[in-house]
Design an enzyme around this catalytic site. Structure first.
Site, PDB file in Angstrom:
ATOM      1  N   MET A 282     -20.996  52.525  98.071  1.00 37.40           N
ATOM      2  CA  MET A 282     -22.443  52.756  98.039  1.00 37.40           C
ATOM      3  C   MET A 282     -22.864  53.740  96.943  1.00 37.40           C
ATOM      4  SD  MET A 282     -23.304  50.663 100.290  1.00 37.40           S
ATOM      5  CE  MET A 282     -24.996  51.013 100.729  1.00 37.40           C
TER       6      MET A 282
ATOM      7  N   HIS B  65     -21.302  40.893  97.110  1.00 40.36           N
ATOM      8  CA  HIS B  65     -22.674  41.162  97.543  1.00 40.36           C
ATOM      9  C   HIS B  65     -23.100  40.113  98.579  1.00 40.36           C
ATOM     10  CE1 HIS B  65     -26.663  42.824  97.350  1.00 40.36           C
ATOM     11  NE2 HIS B  65     -27.146  41.609  97.255  1.00 40.36           N
TER      12      HIS B  65
HETATM   13  C1  GRF Z   1     -20.459  43.901 102.685  1.00 40.10           C
HETATM   14  O1  GRF Z   1     -21.473  43.179 103.317  1.00 40.10           O
HETATM   15  C2  GRF Z   1     -20.537  43.747 101.199  1.00 40.10           C
HETATM   16  O2  GRF Z   1     -21.033  42.508 100.793  1.00 40.10           O
HETATM   17  C3  GRF Z   1     -21.516  44.834 100.825  1.00 40.10           C
HETATM   18  O3  GRF Z   1     -21.206  45.903 101.674  1.00 40.10           O
HETATM   19  C4  GRF Z   1     -20.610  45.407 102.864  1.00 40.10           C
HETATM   20  C5  GRF Z   1     -19.295  46.093 103.014  1.00 40.10           C
HETATM   21  O4  GRF Z   1     -18.655  45.758 104.218  1.00 40.10           O
HETATM   22  N1  GRF Z   1     -21.414  45.158  99.418  1.00 40.10           N
HETATM   23  P1  GRF Z   1     -17.149  46.189 104.482  1.00 40.10           P
HETATM   24  O5  GRF Z   1     -17.095  47.708 104.316  1.00 40.10           O
HETATM   25  O6  GRF Z   1     -16.284  45.487 103.490  1.00 40.10           O
HETATM   26  O7  GRF Z   1     -16.870  45.778 105.885  1.00 40.10           O
END
Ligand code: GRF
Length: 204
Positions: A94, A113
């Site tokens: 993030m 994404h």
């Molecule tokens: C996923 O939905 C991905 O597409 C987005 O953030 C989320 C991460 O989920 N970028 P995780 O931590 O891999 O479970």
């Protein structure tokens, strides 16, 4: 001479289900690669637990001790260079990378994404898709450029949106696709099968 396994870094901020999908694909022998390090900006990221369980080094890079975004990314670059990382996979990381980091690893950074890019880049993609009323949603793996979710598209997978869908049910269905296409994209990269020409990625 036989090629060595692709050296991968996965950057995470949360639960790490995509990290898990990548780990599992490597352990099943589907990707000829090795996760050298998992890097996070959140010391309580569940993804760190997952890494630990598979004997993968997890490193927390604390944003509060870095004076600027540039300093933060330089700390990450140091780790990546020490580990001789060849591919960086953003998996729910993030933070937006600085152009300096993006250009240093140009063509070697991927992101997943939860939308069919170019629809709904940025945060809350599944919510935006539902609110917009699309009938088809999905997931995208793309190379990272200096924009937000804007680099060349590697793989996409679509899901139908039903009248009964909530953000949770739609997110869950999209996540299943994420777990399929992210490892696939990494496998293709490890096999040198991704040819980028402008915005288009060809898979010979
Ligand atoms: C996923 O939905 C991905 O597409 C987005 O953030 C989320 C991460 O989920 N970028 P995780 O931590 O891999 O479970």
């Amino acid at each position: 001479m036989k090629k060595l396994p692709l050296k991968i870094a996965v950057l995470v901020s949360g639960r790490g289900s995509n990290l898990q999908a990548i780990i599992d694909a490597i352990e099943r022998g589907e990707i000829y690669g090795k996760i050298e390090v998992v890097i996070t900006n959140k010391n309580d990221a569940y993804a760190l637990e997952r890494a630990k369980r598979h004997n993968i080094e997890g490193i927390y890079v604390d944003p509060s001790v870095c004076k600027s975004k540039g300093d933060y990314d330089r700390a990450i670059i140091n780790i990546l260079e020490n580990k001789k990382v060849e591919l960086i996979c953003l998996a729910g990381f993030m933070r937006i990378l600085t152009p300096y980091l993006v250009n240093k690893f140009k063509g070697r950074i991927m992101n997943i994404h939860p939308s069919l890019i170019p629809s709904f880049p940025g945060l809350d993609a599944q919510k935006k898709a539902l609110e917009y009323g699309v009938k088809v949603a999905g997931a995208t793996v793309h190379f990272v450029d200096e924009g937000v979710d804007s680099g060349p598209i590697i793989l996409q997978s679509a899901v139908h949106v039903s009248d009964k869908d909530t953000i949770e049910t739609l997110s869950e269905r999209i996540l299943k696709e994420e777990h399929k296409i992210y490892p696939q994209a990494i496998k293709l990269f490890a096999e040198d099968r991704l040819i980028v020409k402008g915005r288009r990625v060809f898979i010979p």
